[in-house]
Design an enzyme around this catalytic site. Structure first.
Site, short mmCIF file in Angstrom:
data_model
loop_
_atom_site.label_atom_id
_atom_site.label_comp_id
_atom_site.label_asym_id
_atom_site.label_seq_id
_atom_site.Cartn_x
_atom_site.Cartn_y
_atom_site.Cartn_z
N CYS B 101 6.39 -9.95 -40.33
CA CYS B 101 4.61 -9.55 -40.31
C CYS B 101 4.94 -7.91 -40.78
O CYS B 101 5.05 -7.63 -41.80
CB CYS B 101 4.07 -9.39 -38.86
N THR B 102 4.29 -7.08 -40.16
CA THR B 102 4.16 -5.66 -40.89
C THR B 102 4.56 -4.38 -40.33
O THR B 102 4.86 -3.32 -40.23
CB THR B 102 2.76 -5.03 -40.82
#
Lengths: 202, 202
Positions: B101-102
């Site tokens: 993800c981030t």
């Protein structure tokens, strides 16, 4: 707002807990998550990494939803009478009781599933059956809803079940939103269980 | 045995961490999991529930695999220079560096991904792009392998990536065994990413 009591114990299966809690946790205006354990503090999972329980178990605990995971630790906890009594008492007050994987063995031993349909882990299926001879164990199901009890098959089935529970409480569109937010391809059909055949259960 | 340094920070995304750690954790003879944080002890996730970091960050830390999750907390940590320096130093010594993800925004800000292909979260795509203008961000990918860097798309993509990493290190059959044990339908094709279209990225 639904308060969820998330029970953990030594040897709980990591993803049994955190898959569903990711899903519920993405709706902070609808669900409040409370991690509970017999001994508050760090609790080591079956994968050794620890989660942190902020709450202990008390006689007067009430939660809108009781959540019980599985994991190797259930082999010990099926003999833990105070824990089973707490599960039975909290479940009796709760709107829903959810389990993942071998967590349903704990519900069975707490006397909650007699005469009801329930799902559980595939590789431990016969052991779980022994914990609840009067339970209608489903050999092929991603998850099962029977009255206030929603029980899932092994580990990642818990995520599909959690989305199913969200759909039940807040509609299919809300559940689909959550799945999209976490880029999850939700298995929406609770009867679709390819693992039953893989494990020779059907 | 591969030692994995699993970085957590306030506001990490629960399933970014515990999806992959379920997979690696099912191979205890191959992977040792160490949860690390700037401040050891309970660390609250983006879903409020806390994980427990047993280890702090030290200048001489070495791990065979560095694992960096995403979550809302990355918005703050991209400005945390000591943390970014630790990530860069540990990554330089590691055989593999993984993000979900981030988490790839932190790798980008640590200067690790310039000129490399990488994946990230769909809903935060443009924000992540700004964190690494020289990174070849992939708009459509379940996960991406580029040299020692293996980066995944949002949240549940991390589970598919973890199984991909296990396949890389121990063969496809081992990864399929893990998927079956946790009753997971592994998305084996890292280019199959239906969410790119859903989010209008392709």
């Amino acid at each position: 707002m639904h308060r969820i009591g998330v029970l953990i114990f030594p040897g709980f299966e990591l993803l049994d807990v955190f898959g569903p809690m990711e899903m519920f946790g993405l709706l902070p205006d609808k669900y409040e998550l409370c991690m509970v354990a017999e001994t508050p503090g760090p609790v080591a999972s079956n994968q050794r990494l620890s989660a942190y329980a902020e709450h202990g178990l008390h006689d007067d605990d009430t939660y809108d939803i009781l959540f019980v995971p599985g994991g190797a630790g259930t082999r010990k906890e099926i003999g833990n009478r105070p824990l089973l009594r707490w599960i039975a008492e909290v479940s009796a007050q709760a709107e829903y009781t959810l389990s993942v994987c071998t967590g349903s063995a704990l519900l069975a031993r707490a006397g909650l599933l007699d005469g009801r349909k329930a799902a559980t882990n595939k590789s431990a299926f016969s052991w779980v059956e022994e914990q609840g001879p009067k339970v209608k164990w489903q050999r092929q199901a991603r998850w099962v809803e029977d009255g206030p009890f929603i029980t899932s098959s092994g580990v990642t089935a818990g995520m599909d079940m959690a989305l199913g529970a969200i759909a039940l409480m807040h509609g299919q569109d809300t559940a689909r939103d959550v799945a999209r937010w976490c880029e999850y391809t939700w298995q929406e059909d609770k009867t679709n269980d390819p693992f039953a055949r893989m494990y020779g259960l059907v």
